[in-house]
Design a protein around this motif. Sequence first.
Motif, PDB file in Angstrom:
ATOM      1  N   ILE A   1       0.873  -1.175   0.000  1.00 38.33           N
ATOM      2  CA  ILE A   1       0.000   0.000   0.000  1.00 38.33           C
ATOM      3  C   ILE A   1       0.912   1.228   0.000  1.00 38.33           C
ATOM      4  O   ILE A   1       1.663   1.440   0.951  1.00 38.33           O
ATOM      5  CB  ILE A   1      -0.921   0.050   1.234  1.00 38.33           C
ATOM      6  N   GLY A   2       0.844   2.011  -1.064  1.00 39.36           N
ATOM      7  CA  GLY A   2       1.726   3.166  -1.191  1.00 39.36           C
ATOM      8  C   GLY A   2       1.055   4.440  -0.722  1.00 39.36           C
ATOM      9  O   GLY A   2       0.242   5.007  -1.449  1.00 39.36           O
ATOM     10  N   THR A   3       1.392   4.913   0.499  1.00 47.33           N
ATOM     11  CA  THR A   3       0.785   6.123   1.041  1.00 47.33           C
ATOM     12  C   THR A   3       1.784   7.230   1.385  1.00 47.33           C
ATOM     13  O   THR A   3       1.452   8.114   2.166  1.00 47.33           O
ATOM     14  CB  THR A   3      -0.034   5.817   2.319  1.00 47.33           C
ATOM     15  N   PRO A   4       3.014   7.225   0.831  1.00 42.38           N
ATOM     16  CA  PRO A   4       3.953   8.286   1.227  1.00 42.38           C
ATOM     17  C   PRO A   4       3.426   9.649   0.787  1.00 42.38           C
ATOM     18  O   PRO A   4       2.832   9.775  -0.285  1.00 42.38           O
ATOM     19  CB  PRO A   4       5.246   7.924   0.491  1.00 42.38           C
ATOM     20  N   TYR A   5       3.618  10.646   1.615  1.00 38.80           N
ATOM     21  CA  TYR A   5       3.047  11.956   1.326  1.00 38.80           C
ATOM     22  C   TYR A   5       3.938  13.046   1.909  1.00 38.80           C
ATOM     23  O   TYR A   5       4.297  13.001   3.088  1.00 38.80           O
ATOM     24  CB  TYR A   5       1.647  12.058   1.934  1.00 38.80           C
ATOM     25  N   ARG A   6       4.294  14.000   1.066  1.00 42.07           N
ATOM     26  CA  ARG A   6       4.962  15.203   1.534  1.00 42.07           C
ATOM     27  C   ARG A   6       4.613  16.312   0.554  1.00 42.07           C
ATOM     28  O   ARG A   6       5.105  16.342  -0.567  1.00 42.07           O
ATOM     29  CB  ARG A   6       6.476  15.027   1.632  1.00 42.07           C
ATOM     30  N   TYR A   7       3.737  17.195   0.978  1.00 43.17           N
ATOM     31  CA  TYR A   7       3.227  18.247   0.098  1.00 43.17           C
ATOM     32  C   TYR A   7       4.377  19.110  -0.408  1.00 43.17           C
ATOM     33  O   TYR A   7       5.223  19.562   0.360  1.00 43.17           O
ATOM     34  CB  TYR A   7       2.224  19.118   0.855  1.00 43.17           C
ATOM     35  N   GLY A   8       4.394  19.310  -1.725  1.00 43.70           N
ATOM     36  CA  GLY A   8       5.408  20.172  -2.307  1.00 43.70           C
ATOM     37  C   GLY A   8       6.742  19.499  -2.560  1.00 43.70           C
ATOM     38  O   GLY A   8       7.702  20.162  -2.964  1.00 43.70           O
ATOM     39  N   ASP A   9       6.827  18.184  -2.336  1.00 45.17           N
ATOM     40  CA  ASP A   9       8.089  17.474  -2.539  1.00 45.17           C
ATOM     41  C   ASP A   9       7.929  16.481  -3.686  1.00 45.17           C
ATOM     42  O   ASP A   9       7.388  15.394  -3.522  1.00 45.17           O
ATOM     43  CB  ASP A   9       8.487  16.746  -1.252  1.00 45.17           C
ATOM     44  N   TRP A  10       8.400  16.870  -4.865  1.00 46.63           N
ATOM     45  CA  TRP A  10       8.269  16.033  -6.067  1.00 46.63           C
ATOM     46  C   TRP A  10       8.966  14.690  -5.879  1.00 46.63           C
ATOM     47  O   TRP A  10       8.463  13.650  -6.307  1.00 46.63           O
ATOM     48  CB  TRP A  10       8.837  16.763  -7.272  1.00 46.63           C
ATOM     49  N   ALA A  11      10.135  14.707  -5.259  1.00 41.42           N
ATOM     50  CA  ALA A  11      10.912  13.481  -5.125  1.00 41.42           C
ATOM     51  C   ALA A  11      10.155  12.423  -4.330  1.00 41.42           C
ATOM     52  O   ALA A  11      10.215  11.232  -4.653  1.00 41.42           O
ATOM     53  CB  ALA A  11      12.257  13.780  -4.456  1.00 41.42           C
ATOM     54  N   VAL A  12       9.441  12.832  -3.296  1.00 46.66           N
ATOM     55  CA  VAL A  12       8.654  11.885  -2.509  1.00 46.66           C
ATOM     56  C   VAL A  12       7.389  11.474  -3.253  1.00 46.66           C
ATOM     57  O   VAL A  12       7.079  10.293  -3.404  1.00 46.66           O
ATOM     58  CB  VAL A  12       8.295  12.483  -1.129  1.00 46.66           C
ATOM     59  N   THR A  13       6.643  12.473  -3.730  1.00 44.44           N
ATOM     60  CA  THR A  13       5.326  12.215  -4.311  1.00 44.44           C
ATOM     61  C   THR A  13       5.402  11.476  -5.638  1.00 44.44           C
ATOM     62  O   THR A  13       4.667  10.509  -5.856  1.00 44.44           O
ATOM     63  CB  THR A  13       4.568  13.541  -4.502  1.00 44.44           C
TER      64      THR A  13
ATOM     65  N   PHE B   1      -1.543  22.900 -10.774  1.00 45.86           N
ATOM     66  CA  PHE B   1      -0.588  23.421  -9.800  1.00 45.86           C
ATOM     67  C   PHE B   1       0.418  22.319  -9.461  1.00 45.86           C
ATOM     68  O   PHE B   1       0.215  21.150  -9.808  1.00 45.86           O
ATOM     69  CB  PHE B   1      -1.296  23.992  -8.570  1.00 45.86           C
ATOM     70  N   PRO B   2       1.560  22.668  -8.855  1.00 50.73           N
ATOM     71  CA  PRO B   2       2.657  21.704  -8.724  1.00 50.73           C
ATOM     72  C   PRO B   2       2.304  20.390  -8.030  1.00 50.73           C
ATOM     73  O   PRO B   2       2.724  19.318  -8.476  1.00 50.73           O
ATOM     74  CB  PRO B   2       3.712  22.499  -7.936  1.00 50.73           C
ATOM     75  N   TYR B   3       1.551  20.460  -6.923  1.00 54.59           N
ATOM     76  CA  TYR B   3       1.230  19.214  -6.228  1.00 54.59           C
ATOM     77  C   TYR B   3       0.378  18.311  -7.108  1.00 54.59           C
ATOM     78  O   TYR B   3       0.601  17.092  -7.170  1.00 54.59           O
ATOM     79  CB  TYR B   3       0.507  19.514  -4.914  1.00 54.59           C
TER      80      TYR B   3
ATOM     81  N   ALA C   1      -0.130  13.543 -10.656  1.00 49.18           N
ATOM     82  CA  ALA C   1      -0.365  13.041 -12.012  1.00 49.18           C
ATOM     83  C   ALA C   1       0.851  12.265 -12.512  1.00 49.18           C
ATOM     84  O   ALA C   1       0.719  11.192 -13.130  1.00 49.18           O
ATOM     85  CB  ALA C   1      -0.686  14.195 -12.950  1.00 49.18           C
ATOM     86  N   ALA C   2       2.040  12.788 -12.251  1.00 44.96           N
ATOM     87  CA  ALA C   2       3.265  12.097 -12.664  1.00 44.96           C
ATOM     88  C   ALA C   2       3.401  10.757 -11.943  1.00 44.96           C
ATOM     89  O   ALA C   2       3.841   9.760 -12.540  1.00 44.96           O
ATOM     90  CB  ALA C   2       4.474  12.979 -12.375  1.00 44.96           C
ATOM     91  N   ALA C   3       3.011  10.743 -10.675  1.00 46.69           N
ATOM     92  CA  ALA C   3       3.070   9.492  -9.913  1.00 46.69           C
ATOM     93  C   ALA C   3       2.167   8.438 -10.548  1.00 46.69           C
ATOM     94  O   ALA C   3       2.568   7.280 -10.719  1.00 46.69           O
ATOM     95  CB  ALA C   3       2.658   9.746  -8.462  1.00 46.69           C
ATOM     96  N   GLU C   4       0.944   8.832 -10.873  1.00 44.09           N
ATOM     97  CA  GLU C   4       0.018   7.893 -11.522  1.00 44.09           C
ATOM     98  C   GLU C   4       0.579   7.386 -12.845  1.00 44.09           C
ATOM     99  O   GLU C   4       0.494   6.192 -13.153  1.00 44.09           O
ATOM    100  CB  GLU C   4      -1.330   8.557 -11.762  1.00 44.09           C
ATOM    101  N   THR C   5       1.123   8.288 -13.636  1.00 42.39           N
ATOM    102  CA  THR C   5       1.663   7.910 -14.941  1.00 42.39           C
ATOM    103  C   THR C   5       2.772   6.871 -14.774  1.00 42.39           C
ATOM    104  O   THR C   5       2.815   5.867 -15.492  1.00 42.39           O
ATOM    105  CB  THR C   5       2.213   9.141 -15.678  1.00 42.39           C
ATOM    106  N   ALA C   6       3.656   7.111 -13.810  1.00 44.98           N
ATOM    107  CA  ALA C   6       4.755   6.177 -13.570  1.00 44.98           C
ATOM    108  C   ALA C   6       4.239   4.825 -13.094  1.00 44.98           C
ATOM    109  O   ALA C   6       4.659   3.773 -13.586  1.00 44.98           O
ATOM    110  CB  ALA C   6       5.719   6.765 -12.541  1.00 44.98           C
TER     111      ALA C   6
END
Length: 270
Positions: free
Chosen positions: A67-79, A123-125, A130-135
């Motif tokens: 279950i992938g739930t990592p979250y850090r608002y504004g952090d592309w590398a994490v999200t 907006f960035p988040y 969206a990039a996470a889903e695509t990957a």
Amino acid sequence: MTVLVVGGSGFLGAEVCRLAVAAGERVVGTYHSGAVGMAGVEARRLDVTDRAAVRDLIARVRPTVVIGTPYRYGDWAVTADGAAHIAYAAAEAGARLVHISSDALHAGRSEPYGDDEPPSPIFPYGAAKAAAETAVRAIDPAAALVRTSLILGERSKQIQLCRDALAGRAALFTDELRCPIDVVDLAGAVLELAGTDYTGPINVAGPDAVSRAELGLLVARREGLDPTVMKTTTGAEAGVLRPTDVRLDSARAVGLLRTRLRGVRELLAA
């Protein structure tokens, strides 16, 4: 079944861990800065931006479900990058992946969004989600992608923001409509999905569309606070660019799952 909750120290991740332990599963929960302090959960420190570390952990844990739930608002590398690393390692290990996405990847409009509509971030988040889903979809087409909304609960940031606004310490937007969901309902739905062969995006949100200001009024009524002192504003007045009207149509999830997705008015009934 071995359930690996990446982000097990987070608000949603901790609830997923709790429900999985209660169901008698072996549960491994990861943390980065805040430890997972829950009986029955094997805690592992993990930096999801470190691809090698993610692969090593999943190879050692050998989970049935991730279950992938990592979250850090504004952090592309994490999200975004972190989601890709999790998907790669889960697919490599042959584990079932449920990725937690967000309504933030939509631009906003007057009609509700269906499950299969493509992202339209403004907006960035939202772009990171969206990039996470695509990957994830490219790496592991068998994964389920849970698009959800504001997550509520006694410890949630959303409820605390309402309390702050009712104390004059913050302002709530009148022009941002969302479909809030209780953390227990969402965690239950996520674990249910893990036991199915559902693939692709699925909306899992509450049935009530409310603004953040309306949410604040519901909190005031439930907790006996004075609503007249609540501060409100709009996105334009605050100078922020975020989607406004983003409602998720969760009919597919309602038909597929046993977990009942309660509305915010029921959750916050006085």
